[in-house]
Scaffold this active site. Sequence first.
Site, PDB file in Angstrom:
ATOM      1  N   TYR A 108     -10.971   4.254 -11.904  1.00  0.00           N
ATOM      2  CA  TYR A 108     -10.893   4.947 -10.614  1.00  0.00           C
ATOM      3  C   TYR A 108     -10.737   6.541 -10.689  1.00  0.00           C
ATOM      4  CZ  TYR A 108      -8.824   0.346  -9.718  1.00  0.00           C
ATOM      5  OH  TYR A 108      -8.193  -0.803  -9.504  1.00  0.00           O
ATOM      6  N   GLY A 163       3.811  -3.784  -4.029  1.00  0.00           N
ATOM      7  CA  GLY A 163       3.626  -3.999  -5.408  1.00  0.00           C
ATOM      8  C   GLY A 163       4.156  -2.616  -6.175  1.00  0.00           C
ATOM      9  N   ARG A 164       2.835  -1.669  -6.026  1.00  0.00           N
ATOM     10  CA  ARG A 164       3.066  -0.508  -6.577  1.00  0.00           C
ATOM     11  C   ARG A 164       4.240   0.332  -6.245  1.00  0.00           C
ATOM     12  NH1 ARG A 164      -1.621   2.705  -7.876  1.00  0.00           N
ATOM     13  NH2 ARG A 164      -2.719   1.280  -5.996  1.00  0.00           N
ATOM     14  N   TYR A 188      -0.493  -2.215 -12.008  1.00  0.00           N
ATOM     15  CA  TYR A 188      -2.000  -2.206 -12.171  1.00  0.00           C
ATOM     16  C   TYR A 188      -2.175  -1.789 -13.610  1.00  0.00           C
ATOM     17  CZ  TYR A 188      -1.695  -3.169  -7.458  1.00  0.00           C
ATOM     18  OH  TYR A 188      -1.277  -3.790  -5.996  1.00  0.00           O
ATOM     19  N   CYS A 231     -15.315   1.484 -28.072  1.00  0.00           N
ATOM     20  CA  CYS A 231     -16.707   1.999 -28.206  1.00  0.00           C
ATOM     21  C   CYS A 231     -17.019   2.151 -26.791  1.00  0.00           C
ATOM     22  CB  CYS A 231     -17.378   1.177 -28.931  1.00  0.00           C
ATOM     23  SG  CYS A 231     -16.771   0.945 -30.606  1.00  0.00           S
ATOM     24  N   GLU A 232     -16.675   3.276 -25.779  1.00  0.00           N
ATOM     25  CA  GLU A 232     -17.279   3.489 -24.499  1.00  0.00           C
ATOM     26  C   GLU A 232     -16.902   4.978 -24.544  1.00  0.00           C
ATOM     27  OE1 GLU A 232     -18.168   1.521 -21.642  1.00  0.00           O
ATOM     28  OE2 GLU A 232     -18.027  -0.497 -22.254  1.00  0.00           O
ATOM     29  N   GLY A 272       0.900  -1.346   0.052  1.00  0.00           N
ATOM     30  CA  GLY A 272      -0.038  -0.156   0.216  1.00  0.00           C
ATOM     31  C   GLY A 272       0.680   1.103   0.043  1.00  0.00           C
TER      32      GLY A 272
HETATM   33  N1  LLP Z   1      -1.113  -7.206  -0.273  1.00  0.00           N
HETATM   34  C1  LLP Z   1      -2.671  -7.242  -0.511  1.00  0.00           C
HETATM   35  C2  LLP Z   1      -3.285  -8.578   0.149  1.00  0.00           C
HETATM   36  C3  LLP Z   1      -3.206  -6.577  -1.679  1.00  0.00           C
HETATM   37  O1  LLP Z   1      -4.241  -6.969  -1.911  1.00  0.00           O
HETATM   38  C4  LLP Z   1      -2.463  -5.687  -2.249  1.00  0.00           C
HETATM   39  C5  LLP Z   1      -3.242  -4.953  -3.423  1.00  0.00           C
HETATM   40  C6  LLP Z   1      -1.174  -5.546  -1.986  1.00  0.00           C
HETATM   41  C7  LLP Z   1      -0.355  -6.221  -0.984  1.00  0.00           C
HETATM   42  C8  LLP Z   1      -0.216  -4.729  -2.838  1.00  0.00           C
HETATM   43  O2  LLP Z   1      -0.465  -3.382  -2.632  1.00  0.00           O
HETATM   44  P1  LLP Z   1       0.207  -2.358  -3.175  1.00  0.00           P
HETATM   45  O3  LLP Z   1       1.592  -2.176  -2.595  1.00  0.00           O
HETATM   46  O4  LLP Z   1       0.753  -2.497  -4.690  1.00  0.00           O
HETATM   47  O5  LLP Z   1      -0.277  -0.928  -2.961  1.00  0.00           O
HETATM   48  N2  LLP Z   1      -5.853  -1.956  -8.962  1.00  0.00           N
HETATM   49  C9  LLP Z   1      -5.602  -0.880  -7.997  1.00  0.00           C
HETATM   50  C10 LLP Z   1      -5.024  -1.391  -6.941  1.00  0.00           C
HETATM   51  C11 LLP Z   1      -5.461  -2.566  -6.151  1.00  0.00           C
HETATM   52  C12 LLP Z   1      -4.604  -3.016  -5.158  1.00  0.00           C
HETATM   53  C13 LLP Z   1      -5.058  -4.477  -4.778  1.00  0.00           C
HETATM   54  N3  LLP Z   1      -3.941  -5.082  -3.781  1.00  0.00           N
HETATM   55  C14 LLP Z   1      -5.012   0.295  -8.595  1.00  0.00           C
HETATM   56  O6  LLP Z   1      -4.922   0.244  -9.898  1.00  0.00           O
HETATM   57  O7  LLP Z   1      -4.783   1.444  -7.876  1.00  0.00           O
END
Ligand code: LLP
Length: 415
Positions: free
Chosen positions: A316, A275-276, A371, A342-343, A239
Amino acid sequence: MHDFNFVNGELFCEEVPLQRIAAEAGTPVYIYSRRTLRDHYRGLKEAFSGLPHLICYSVKANSNLAVLSTLAGEGAGADIVSGGELYRALKVGMAAEKVVYAGIGKTAEEMAYALKSGILMFNVESTTELEALDRVAGEHGTKARIALRVNPDVDAQTHPYIATGLKEAKFGIGIDDALAVYEYAASLPNVEVAGVHQHIGSQITQVGPFRESLSIIGELLQRLQEKGIPVRYINIGGGFGIPYRQEDVPYPSDYARELEPILKESGCTVILEIGRMIVGNAGILLTKVLYRKSTGEKDFLVVDAAMNDLIRPSLYGSFHEITPVLQSEREDETVDVVGPVCESSDFLARDRALPHTEPGELLAVMSAGAYAFAMSSNYNSRRRAAEVMVDGDRFGVVREREAYEDLVRGERAWD
Ligand code: LLP
């Protein structure tokens, strides 16, 4: 922060001009910087070096094998949410004993696959899942190491679609029930309680929500001690937010500095599921302007990438910076950057001030490593984009652009 920079008015990824990649790989194309990936991973590692820790890269952010193998080479583990993600992680040689498995809907088949592979632990999200896991582990004559995903009921102050730590979210086990579920888990024959897990949301841009939730979890850990159910791992989830428009966000070192005291006190090994922050600014989407169009009301740039390639703006309302690949003296104009789908929701930017751009020019959609391709689809029977990895002055296609045959693989015209 990343390796996409202008050199003499031309945008490069590391030492490779983006124009060259477009000429060889076509557009739309995702481009990733291996150096940025490594730098981001190492920055996190360094920040948390004062604590015993394990970084499990969150595969859902970007699951391309070249991204995974780069991070595996750095020693990263994986945070997975499906059998498919486990398959990918193992395929690039990620160590199974560094894999953690979250998600509220793991099937028995996926549990068995993960158990046989010898993953580090399951992040269990409900009592019913716990019972299913106990049963599957028993059937395979093994024990499943688990953490309970606890929902601390804190507001991560992010987009509601990606906030997961509030009571109304579908995720985790409510903090008030956690102790009882731990006691139940400890009583099951084929489950070994190993840790506690939280994930309060994504694209969080303050340390505060983590401090708040971890102090709640700290209290839970104390009560678990008292009950004779000690845990060895504290998984703080992912996150950590990134700058999408050069805004100030905490650095890994800010998180580490502020959270270290609470984490140290737990005496646990810390797991981070990031992740991000690792991959988000390590990638861009390169697209070509097809047409200019005006309705009188609005001016549009029609580009060859669409919502099927990058859905974040439509889904989003996310902001991605867009820049022409070649800089020159020109007037700004306000345009919508839209794709061929087409949206009306098919846009990459709305009412955006951009330098006047002509058909045939290349635009870079920034911060598109996380993502982005991972959420792409074949909507409108569009072939998914190619992906390219850059390393210094060389680059390679790490996922080919799909062919028309790929679109119908597995289908039959049944009659
Ligand atoms: N751990 C769990 C249990 C998760 O569900 C997620 C992300 C992460 C870790 C990794 O989170 P990060 O470090 O990447 O923030 N599609 C959305 C984001 C969805 C996140 C889902 N879970 C977007 O494009 O912003």
